[in-house]
Design a protein around this motif. Structure first.
Motif, short mmCIF file in Angstrom:
data_model
loop_
_atom_site.label_atom_id
_atom_site.label_comp_id
_atom_site.label_asym_id
_atom_site.label_seq_id
_atom_site.Cartn_x
_atom_site.Cartn_y
_atom_site.Cartn_z
N LEU A 1 32.52 15.85 27.53
CA LEU A 1 31.84 15.06 26.72
C LEU A 1 30.51 14.80 27.28
O LEU A 1 29.46 14.45 26.59
CB LEU A 1 32.08 13.96 26.19
CG LEU A 1 33.80 13.77 25.39
CD1 LEU A 1 34.42 12.14 25.55
CD2 LEU A 1 33.48 15.24 24.78
N ALA B 1 26.73 16.12 25.40
CA ALA B 1 25.69 14.97 25.65
C ALA B 1 24.26 15.40 25.87
O ALA B 1 23.36 15.56 25.17
CB ALA B 1 25.92 13.62 25.90
N ILE C 1 28.84 9.89 21.98
CA ILE C 1 30.11 10.96 21.60
C ILE C 1 31.09 9.59 22.64
O ILE C 1 31.24 9.73 23.79
CB ILE C 1 29.62 11.98 23.01
CG1 ILE C 1 28.36 12.11 22.13
CG2 ILE C 1 30.40 12.57 22.59
CD1 ILE C 1 28.25 13.86 22.92
N ALA D 1 36.19 14.04 19.30
CA ALA D 1 35.47 13.61 19.46
C ALA D 1 34.36 13.26 18.44
O ALA D 1 33.89 13.61 17.44
CB ALA D 1 34.51 14.18 21.09
N VAL E 1 30.78 12.66 17.64
CA VAL E 1 29.44 11.84 18.02
C VAL E 1 28.44 11.32 16.86
O VAL E 1 28.60 12.31 15.72
CB VAL E 1 28.76 13.77 17.94
CG1 VAL E 1 27.17 14.00 18.45
CG2 VAL E 1 29.56 14.50 18.98
N VAL F 1 25.29 19.89 16.64
CA VAL F 1 26.43 20.05 16.91
C VAL F 1 26.94 20.96 17.10
O VAL F 1 27.51 20.89 18.35
CB VAL F 1 27.17 18.13 16.82
CG1 VAL F 1 28.72 18.89 17.16
CG2 VAL F 1 26.56 16.96 16.20
#
Length: 125
Positions: free
Chosen positions: A22, A26, A41, A50, A52, A118
């Motif tokens: 993570l 980020a 996140i 996860a 986002v 993403v």
């Protein structure tokens, strides 16, 4: 036929097993633009996904520790405008990550852009 709308999603193939980091995700997002540096996140409780979040968007990211089934991936590889070496590498992938926009009252174009951002960040991991 289902009444469920199709949500924009992208799949990123990896040559080796991949942990969903993570912090690295980020950092990759932040490298694209300042507003994405503000993304939150977090792992979704109870599932290996996860979330986002940035602006009005939520993109769910799920790492799958096995190859994408051949009947799903082969048609995509055949149509891709990549050289044969890249296609060969794609066929040999070991795992994949799915990036999918969460349901919400947004337009598909905006959702697709969010998913693409993403997915691009995931590809940098």
């Amino acid at each position: 036929m289902s009444d469920t709308p199709i949500r924009p999603s992208l799949v990123v193939l990896f040559p080796a097993r991949r942990e969903l980091d993570l912090s690295a995700l980020a950092a990759a997002l932040a490298s694209f633009s300042p507003p994405l540096a503000e993304a939150t996140i977090e792992m979704v409780v109870g599932v290996p996904v996860a979330a986002v979040r940035f602006g009005d968007h939520e993109v769910r990211v799920r790492a799958v520790d096995e190859p994408l089934p051949e009947p799903l991936v082969e048609p995509c590889i055949q149509l891709a405008h990549y050289d044969e070496d890249a296609k060969r590498d794609a066929r040999r992938h070991a795992c994949f990550v799915v990036c999918e926009h969460a349901p919400g009252p947004l337009f598909v174009v905006a959702e697709a852009r969010a998913v693409a951002l993403v997915a691009a960040a995931v590809a940098r991991l």
